[in-house]
Motif scaffolding. Structure first.
Motif, short mmCIF file in Angstrom:
data_model
loop_
_atom_site.label_atom_id
_atom_site.label_comp_id
_atom_site.label_asym_id
_atom_site.label_seq_id
_atom_site.Cartn_x
_atom_site.Cartn_y
_atom_site.Cartn_z
N HIS A 117 -25.48 -69.51 -9.88
CA HIS A 117 -25.77 -68.09 -10.01
C HIS A 117 -24.45 -67.39 -10.31
N GLU A 118 -24.41 -66.71 -11.46
CA GLU A 118 -23.20 -66.00 -11.90
C GLU A 118 -21.98 -66.93 -11.87
N GLY A 119 -22.18 -68.19 -12.27
CA GLY A 119 -21.09 -69.16 -12.37
C GLY A 119 -20.75 -69.89 -11.09
N LYS A 120 -21.38 -69.54 -9.97
CA LYS A 120 -21.09 -70.17 -8.69
C LYS A 120 -22.23 -71.13 -8.31
N GLU A 121 -21.86 -72.37 -7.96
CA GLU A 121 -22.87 -73.35 -7.57
C GLU A 121 -23.51 -72.94 -6.25
N VAL A 122 -24.86 -72.93 -6.24
CA VAL A 122 -25.56 -72.51 -5.03
C VAL A 122 -26.47 -73.60 -4.44
N GLN A 123 -26.87 -74.59 -5.24
CA GLN A 123 -27.78 -75.60 -4.71
C GLN A 123 -27.80 -76.82 -5.64
N THR A 124 -27.92 -78.00 -5.04
CA THR A 124 -28.13 -79.24 -5.79
C THR A 124 -29.38 -79.91 -5.24
N VAL A 125 -30.29 -80.27 -6.15
CA VAL A 125 -31.53 -80.93 -5.76
C VAL A 125 -31.54 -82.32 -6.41
N ASP A 126 -31.62 -83.37 -5.57
CA ASP A 126 -31.72 -84.74 -6.07
C ASP A 126 -33.19 -85.09 -6.28
N LEU A 127 -33.50 -85.65 -7.44
CA LEU A 127 -34.88 -85.98 -7.80
C LEU A 127 -34.95 -87.43 -8.26
N ASP A 128 -35.77 -88.24 -7.60
CA ASP A 128 -35.96 -89.62 -8.00
C ASP A 128 -36.94 -89.68 -9.17
N VAL A 129 -36.58 -90.45 -10.20
CA VAL A 129 -37.44 -90.62 -11.36
C VAL A 129 -37.65 -92.12 -11.60
N LYS A 130 -38.79 -92.46 -12.21
CA LYS A 130 -39.15 -93.85 -12.46
C LYS A 130 -39.61 -94.01 -13.90
N GLY A 131 -39.40 -95.20 -14.44
CA GLY A 131 -39.83 -95.48 -15.80
C GLY A 131 -41.26 -95.94 -15.85
N PRO A 132 -41.91 -95.82 -16.98
CA PRO A 132 -41.31 -95.48 -18.26
C PRO A 132 -41.20 -93.98 -18.53
N THR A 133 -42.13 -93.17 -18.05
CA THR A 133 -42.07 -91.71 -18.24
C THR A 133 -42.34 -91.05 -16.89
N TYR A 134 -41.57 -90.01 -16.60
CA TYR A 134 -41.72 -89.36 -15.29
C TYR A 134 -41.47 -87.87 -15.43
N ARG A 135 -42.35 -87.08 -14.79
CA ARG A 135 -42.18 -85.63 -14.77
C ARG A 135 -41.78 -85.22 -13.36
N THR A 136 -40.82 -84.32 -13.26
CA THR A 136 -40.38 -83.85 -11.95
C THR A 136 -39.99 -82.39 -12.05
N ARG A 137 -39.77 -81.75 -10.91
CA ARG A 137 -39.44 -80.33 -10.92
C ARG A 137 -38.75 -79.95 -9.63
N SER A 138 -38.07 -78.81 -9.70
CA SER A 138 -37.50 -78.18 -8.52
C SER A 138 -37.64 -76.68 -8.73
#
Length: 171
Positions: A117-138
């Protein structure tokens, strides 16, 4: 009958030549110094390009992950983004970051959504993905005082940047 690829033929030929040299040197005893000074015979093979040589298993997944689609939106329905955009109001309540990735079947990896936000890091969300195709969101819940410019960097856990999504929150 199963055929052997050019790459596998190359590796087999290299293995047998190395094995033959090792056996010959072991059998020669005192002739080892002379045998080591003699240049190895030249092996003629078909030209190999970098994409034919297999990647070591520990890095293969990171090089083969592909971000197919990434968007900011106000909701996710039936695993698809709704109301995609680059400008959202405080009344939206949440801004979702949707990511669709492709990677080799039977493999998994972690990607990250890093919110700024305005150049300052505010949050990191780790998301596990799997093959062959995977949809994810935060998502980020939007409250008063969060107006302004936002960026979400989508990257691999190893730090390879896949894409940057930019959006603005307005009153």
């Amino acid at each position: 009958m199963k055929t052997i690829s050019i790459t596998n033929r190359f590796y087999l030929a290299t293995f047998f030549i190395a094995l033959g040299l090792a056996l010959a040197l072991t059998a020669c005893g005192d002739a080892q110094a002379t045998a080591l000074e003699t240049p190895a015979p030249r092996i003629e093979t078909a030209a190999l390009t970098a994409d034919v040589i297999p990647t070591p298993p520990d890095t293969a997944n990171f090089n083969q992950l592909e971000l197919v689609r990434a968007v900011a939106c106000t909701d996710i329905e039936n695993r698809e983004p709704v109301n995609e955009g680059e400008q959202f109001s405080l009344e939206s309540g949440k801004v979702w970051i949707y990511s669709k990735v492709k990677l080799p079947a039977e493999t998994s990896q972690t990607i990250q959504h890093i919110y700024f936000h305005e150049g300052k890091e505010v949050q990191t969300v780790d998301l596990d993905v799997k093959g062959p195709t995977y949809r994810t969101r935060s998502y980020k819940t939007i409250k008063s005082g969060m107006e302004g410019d936002w960026e979400v960097k989508i990257q691999t856990e190893a730090g390879q940047l896949l894409e940057t999504i930019s959006f603005t929150i307005q009153q």
